[in-house]
Write an enzyme that holds these catalytic residues in place. Structure first.
Site: not given
Length: 372
Positions: A151, A234
């Site tokens: 990622e 997030e």
């Protein structure tokens, strides 16, 4: 770890209007769609998926999908800031847990991609703890389900006492900007994070600049696949009002082909950004080469002279020879193309005696570059 188990039925949610648009080729204006289901999603512009993706909390979260992006309209609860966030409301191109954007060209092998031009515009708030995270997912297989191997996170903003996964490994210049770089593993996949030194509300860039840097660090390989490109937030605490105002991305083919390798193309105007990090007796340097011409450069050699007393000990994203004096940096194959108006970056570590100085001149395939 934003990829979490979900029911297969929620993976393919889309509005009837979007389905009709796909069948007819027409894209009527889309009414806003409110999503509060844990893994609920919808399609916008007939090509991107907006997802609520509330995986780390049982509290309510809702997003409002618009024609161009989304806004977090409700974000109840909080989680400890020394752990994982509570969700990743986002939109994406590619595939996420079998939920694939309509008409996507992803997954696609890295070595076949020329560029991934992308544009993003964020809306921030201050009464929350969160990051604005642009995510790039890579895997050795053309994976459409489950957790990918690597990622890449680009932190456009962070508010509150949070930090990326792993530990800092220095700074790097990627896409013409300097980032603080962190690497680590979240227990499910490797993560490399590029953290902006200050809030970056919008930017247009090439995703492949970050992919190439990640490959150069050994965290992926040219025969791996780009599986999705995602933009969102997030949140750890709150988050109502966070928004992606606009998002666009496309996957452009590389030159591909086989047979004999073509000679390096003659560049137009070029510019070099040289960013050193110096300590007593040693240094690292991140070098970004910008192609200011109207044609791509396929295969590059950057020439420069290291000041007396300096010597290269290691390098990434390029091969440097010899280790001192008049040095030539040659592309590593996977990063041989510099698109018109685009950049490629490499770096190296070295030692020095006496006082430190930077190279004063550079040439790209034999032609002089400006130094920025």
């Amino acid at each position: 770890m934003k990829h979490r188990l979900r029911a297969a039925a929620t993976a393919l949610l889309m509005t009837l209007g979007t389905l009709a648009a796909l069948l007819t080729g027409a894209l009527p204006a889309q009414a806003d769609v409110q999503i509060c289901e844990q893994y609920g999603s919808t399609v916008i512009q007939g090509r991107y998926v907006v997802q609520n993706n509330r995986w780390g909390t049982g509290e309510t979260q809702c997003v409002n999908a618009t024609d161009t992006g989304f806004t977090v309209t409700r974000a109840d609860g909080s989680v400890p800031t020394n752990g994982a966030p509570k969700s990743y409301p986002s939109l994406f191109d590619g595939c996420h847990y079998t939920n694939c954007a309509p008409g996507t060209r992803l997954p696609k092998q890295l070595s076949t991609i020329g560029s991934v031009p992308t544009s993003i515009s964020y809306g921030f708030v201050q009464n929350a703890v969160y990051n604005a995270s642009f995510d790039i997912w890579l895997d050795p297989q053309p994976k459409k389900d489950g957790v990918n191997r690597t990622e890449i996170m680009i932190w456009f903003n962070r508010v509150g006492p949070i930090q990326p996964i792993g530990s800092p490994v220095g700074n790097a210049t990627v896409g013409g900007r300097t980032w603080e770089v962190w690497t680590g593993n979240n227990g499910g996949n490797d993560v490399i994070s590029f953290v902006a030194p200050s809030a970056l509300p919008s930017w247009s860039f090439d995703v492949m600049d970050f992919v190439d840097h990640t490959v150069g660090r050994g965290m992926a390989a040219p025969n791996w696949y780009l599986t999705s490109v995602q933009a969102g937030f997030e949140p750890w605490q709150g988050g109502a009002g966070l928004a992606v105002h606009s998002f666009s991305t496309s996957v452009e083919d590389g030159s591909g082909g086989g047979g004999e390798e073509e000679p390096p193309a003659e560049p137009g105007a070029c510019a070099v950004a040289y960013t050193p990090n110096v300590w007593q007796g040693g240094f690292t340097a991140e070098v970004t080469v910008r192609n200011g011409g109207t044609a791509a450069v396929d295969g590059w050699e950057l020439g420069f002279t290291l000041p007396a007393g300096q010597s290269v000990t290691s390098a990434w994203n390029a091969a440097l020879t010899p280790s001192s004096g008049a040095v030539t940096a040659r592309d590593s194959g996977f990063n041989r193309r510099i698109q018109a108006g685009g950049t490629q970056s490499f770096g190296f570590q070295g030692t020095y005696t006496g006082s430190y100085a930077e190279p004063s001149a550079f040439t790209l395939n034999g032609r002089a570059c400006t130094v920025s």
